[in-house]
Write an enzyme that holds these catalytic residues in place. Structure first.
Site, PDB file in Angstrom:
ATOM      1  N   CYS A   9       0.837  -1.197   0.000  1.00 36.41           N
ATOM      2  CA  CYS A   9       0.000   0.000   0.000  1.00 36.41           C
ATOM      3  C   CYS A   9       0.872   1.247   0.000  1.00 36.41           C
ATOM      4  O   CYS A   9       2.056   1.193   0.307  1.00 36.41           O
ATOM      5  CB  CYS A   9      -0.898   0.045   1.236  1.00 36.41           C
ATOM      6  SG  CYS A   9      -1.829  -1.460   1.552  1.00 36.41           S
ATOM      7  N   ARG A  26      -5.118   6.808   0.578  1.00 33.78           N
ATOM      8  CA  ARG A  26      -4.240   5.658   0.420  1.00 33.78           C
ATOM      9  C   ARG A  26      -4.674   4.789  -0.760  1.00 33.78           C
ATOM     10  O   ARG A  26      -5.840   4.813  -1.188  1.00 33.78           O
ATOM     11  CB  ARG A  26      -4.252   4.825   1.684  1.00 33.78           C
ATOM     12  CG  ARG A  26      -5.610   4.219   2.085  1.00 33.78           C
ATOM     13  CD  ARG A  26      -5.861   2.791   1.603  1.00 33.78           C
ATOM     14  NE  ARG A  26      -4.817   1.876   1.959  1.00 33.78           N
ATOM     15  CZ  ARG A  26      -4.712   1.285   3.167  1.00 33.78           C
ATOM     16  NH1 ARG A  26      -5.626   1.515   4.083  1.00 33.78           N
ATOM     17  NH2 ARG A  26      -3.713   0.454   3.409  1.00 33.78           N
ATOM     18  N   ASN A  45       0.640  -2.631   5.122  1.00 37.48           N
ATOM     19  CA  ASN A  45       1.330  -3.886   5.354  1.00 37.48           C
ATOM     20  C   ASN A  45       2.787  -3.648   5.755  1.00 37.48           C
ATOM     21  O   ASN A  45       3.480  -2.810   5.160  1.00 37.48           O
ATOM     22  CB  ASN A  45       1.262  -4.730   4.084  1.00 37.48           C
ATOM     23  CG  ASN A  45       1.135  -6.206   4.384  1.00 37.48           C
ATOM     24  OD1 ASN A  45       0.788  -6.602   5.487  1.00 37.48           O
ATOM     25  ND2 ASN A  45       1.399  -7.036   3.389  1.00 37.48           N
TER      26      ASN A  45
END
Length: 321
Positions: free
Chosen positions: A2, A18, A81
């Site tokens: 991400c 995001r 992550n």
């Protein structure tokens, strides 16, 4: 994987957005947590939500497992992550504030009104790595938290909890934030200025056009590359006024680091791609998003919970921007 970005408008309103990159979705939808929502915590005292929050989540038995969200005080958080670097406590630690990893975004958005409040609350805190329920795993993440003043990054590593200022207002995945910031020094000569002609001995060299100063900025999907490019775009984008132009800024910036299906495989063999792109606009409380298979930008908002029962998550009807 991400990428997340934060900035403010010319009026001082905060926008945090995001890309969520992965090989499959989980039935996620935007939902609103009403103020007063009874939040149950695993190892902390239950408390009603002091703030309403809106964001993308998976609803697990009326509990919002937020990927990213923002609240009515203008505070927003996104989890990205961080495998191989994140390390959580296996069980609650006596004398500490024990926050489960899956609780973290809701705890931040439901409880606090500023980055400074979150930073203070994290003193003596521990992230606990237990699943939310049977059959559910533990996601190893780090988080970016922003308001109108600044952003911080929270990383739980083997040596403890790290709460760091984020001077570029960008986050990607592993390695650590300190590594990413140090890596930016490799691009110190990059510029968005139009390149001047040069003379090499008898050769006169002129640029083909705009963009020559950006040579060296990476364009691949690797985490360090996405951090560099997002930081460059976020630093270079002209400041905009009004919500419309700033939502456009967010989506165009994140488009610059989006993952296209077929470009990169996960370890398991599936292609990774940008499942959705989002943008929380703190001034209006609107949450905008678009999906990989439907690039139209839609939105819901904090106001969609008006009059709704406080003990239930609200799933609003999306509207086109």
């Amino acid at each position: 994987m991400c990428t997340a970005v934060r900035f403010t408008s010319a009026e001082g309103q905060m926008f945090l957005g995001r890309n969520l990159d992965w090989g499959c979705g989980y039935g996620e939808k935007p939902r609103v947590v009403p103020a007063g929502f009874p939040v149950g915590y695993r190892f902390m005292e239950d408390a009603p939500a002091a703030h309403a929050a809106v964001g993308m989540c998976v609803d697990v038995n009326n509990y919002p497992m937020f990927f990213d969200c923002g609240n009515d005080a203008g505070l927003a958080v996104a989890g990205l992550n961080f495998p191989g670097f994140a390390a959580y406590a296996d069980a609650p630690v006596d004398g500490k504030k024990n926050v489960c990893a899956y609780e973290f975004p809701l705890w931040v958005a439901a409880s606090f009104s500023s980055v400074e409040e979150v930073r203070a609350a994290l003193e003596g805190a521990v992230i606990v790595g237990v699943p939310a329920g049977e059959g559910l795993g533990v996601s190893y993440l780090h988080w970016i938290i922003g308001d109108a003043e600044r952003s911080i990054v929270v990383e739980s590593r083997a040596d403890g909890l790290h709460v760091m200022d984020d001077p570029v207002d960008v986050l990607a995945n592993q390695p650590s934030l300190e590594w990413h910031l140090e890596n930016l020094r490799s691009y110190v000569t990059v510029t968005n200025d139009f390149a001047h002609p040069a003379r090499w001995r008898g050769a006169d060299l002129a640029p083909y056009g705009a963009g020559a100063g950006m040579r060296g900025i990476p364009g691949d999907s690797y985490s360090p590359s996405r951090f560099v490019k997002a930081a460059y775009l976020n630093a270079s984008y002209p400041q905009k006024s009004g919500e419309k132009d700033n939502v456009i800024r967010m989506f165009r910036t994140l488009e610059g680091v989006a993952m296209v299906e077929g470009a990169a495989r996960l370890a398991g063999g599936d292609f990774e791609y940008t499942l959705y792109t989002s943008c929380f606009a703190a001034g209006s409380g609107h949450y905008y998003w678009s999906a990989y298979d439907d690039p139209a930008i839609r939105y819901v908002g904090l106001a969609d919970a008006a009059g709704a029962p406080v003990d239930r998550l609200v799933t609003p009807e999306p509207r086109l921007r």
